[in-house]
Design a protein around this motif. Structure first.
Motif, PDB file in Angstrom:
ATOM      1  N   TYR A  20      42.009  35.749  33.283  1.00 17.14           N
ATOM      2  CA  TYR A  20      40.997  34.708  33.389  1.00 17.14           C
ATOM      3  C   TYR A  20      39.898  35.109  34.367  1.00 17.14           C
ATOM      4  O   TYR A  20      40.155  35.770  35.382  1.00 17.14           O
ATOM      5  N   ARG A  21      38.675  34.686  34.063  1.00 19.25           N
ATOM      6  CA  ARG A  21      37.542  34.970  34.948  1.00 19.25           C
ATOM      7  C   ARG A  21      37.671  34.153  36.229  1.00 19.25           C
ATOM      8  O   ARG A  21      38.032  32.976  36.194  1.00 19.25           O
ATOM      9  N   ARG A  22      37.309  34.798  37.353  1.00 18.85           N
ATOM     10  CA  ARG A  22      37.275  34.105  38.640  1.00 18.85           C
ATOM     11  C   ARG A  22      35.893  34.286  39.253  1.00 18.85           C
ATOM     12  O   ARG A  22      35.483  35.404  39.569  1.00 18.85           O
ATOM     13  N   TYR A  23      35.180  33.164  39.363  1.00 19.45           N
ATOM     14  CA  TYR A  23      33.821  33.188  39.887  1.00 19.45           C
ATOM     15  C   TYR A  23      33.807  32.810  41.363  1.00 19.45           C
ATOM     16  O   TYR A  23      34.739  32.172  41.879  1.00 19.45           O
ATOM     17  N   THR A  24      32.722  33.203  42.029  1.00 16.45           N
ATOM     18  CA  THR A  24      32.539  32.925  43.450  1.00 16.45           C
ATOM     19  C   THR A  24      31.267  32.104  43.642  1.00 16.45           C
ATOM     20  O   THR A  24      30.545  31.793  42.676  1.00 16.45           O
TER      21      THR A  24
END
Length: 240
Positions: free
Chosen positions: A36-40
């Motif tokens: 899964y993508r993990r954004y900041t």
């Protein structure tokens, strides 16, 4: 952050956020062990910057600005920004020239004593300062609509077409292509006489003002994003 977290702030779909990343508008996201993508916060600010820039610079230029920021390629990024501001200034000057041309035509709408007299192609070309071939080209593009003399079949240009020729000449001098000029002349023609023409110019001015303000707002969001990138790169360098 998840894609849904970024999407919710702006009323977007999660797929739109993924698409922006795929287009390079957002920097690549890290992936969890499950993929899964993990954004900041940097991703969130990149999205804010893009959406704000888009109102002033348009989708394509805004996307190019963000991609240049991510390479990083500041020369290209600032060249895109500078060009957009130069284009806006160019359009402001064109608006001023068109307004001045309309004012001059209101004060002196025709070259003869009879203000309702139509003009021949040669007389109009001389008055505008162009070659008759240009008038025929503008006619072929749907910009000018001269009448035909019933007896001779020659083109004649009534005062409203004379006005359109003057405005077209100003826009051509400003570098506008014929299709865009046709749209503007169609708008003028639909507006009618001077009070409505003034409204058209006011609306044009309002659009330029809105775009300029949007550029300012987008620039502020972009500056914040660039600062985050600098902080991120500085922290990474220290860890090394």
């Amino acid at each position: 952050m998840r894609p849904a977290d970024l999407a919710h702030e702006h009323g977007l779909s999660t797929q739109a956020v993924r698409n922006y990343e795929d287009e390079g508008i957002l920097p690549p996201a890290e992936r969890s062990d499950t993929g899964y993508r993990r954004y900041t916060e940097a991703h969130a600010q990149a999205l804010r910057a893009f959406l704000a820039l888009r109102h002033g610079y348009g989708h394509q230029t805004s996307a190019a600005i963000l991609r240049a920021a991510h390479r990083p390629d500041q020369a290209t990024m600032f060249r895109l920004i500078d060009q957009a501001h130069a284009d806006l200034l160019h359009e402001r000057r064109t608006l001023d020239e068109v307004a001045a041309a309309l004012d001059a035509l209101s004060a002196d709408p025709a070259p003869t004593e009879n203000s309702t007299a139509a003009m021949t192609i040669g007389a109009l070309a001389h008055r505008v300062g162009i070659h008759p071939a240009s008038l025929r080209k503008w006619e072929a593009a749907g910009i000018l609509r001269p009448h035909r003399d019933r007896a001779t079949g020659y083109r004649v240009y009534p005062p409203d077409v004379v006005r359109d020729a003057h405005v077209t000449n100003q826009l051509r001098r400003g570098g506008y292509p014929l299709p865009r000029i046709k749209l503007f002349i169609d708008h003028l023609r639909a507006a009618g006489d001077s009070p409505d023409l003034a409204d058209v110019l006011d609306e044009w001015q309002a659009r330029l003002t809105h775009r300029g303000h949007a550029m300012l707002t987008g620039g502020a969001h972009l500056a914040t994003y660039l600062a985050l990138l600098t902080e991120r790169d500085t922290a990474a360098a220290k860890r090394e």
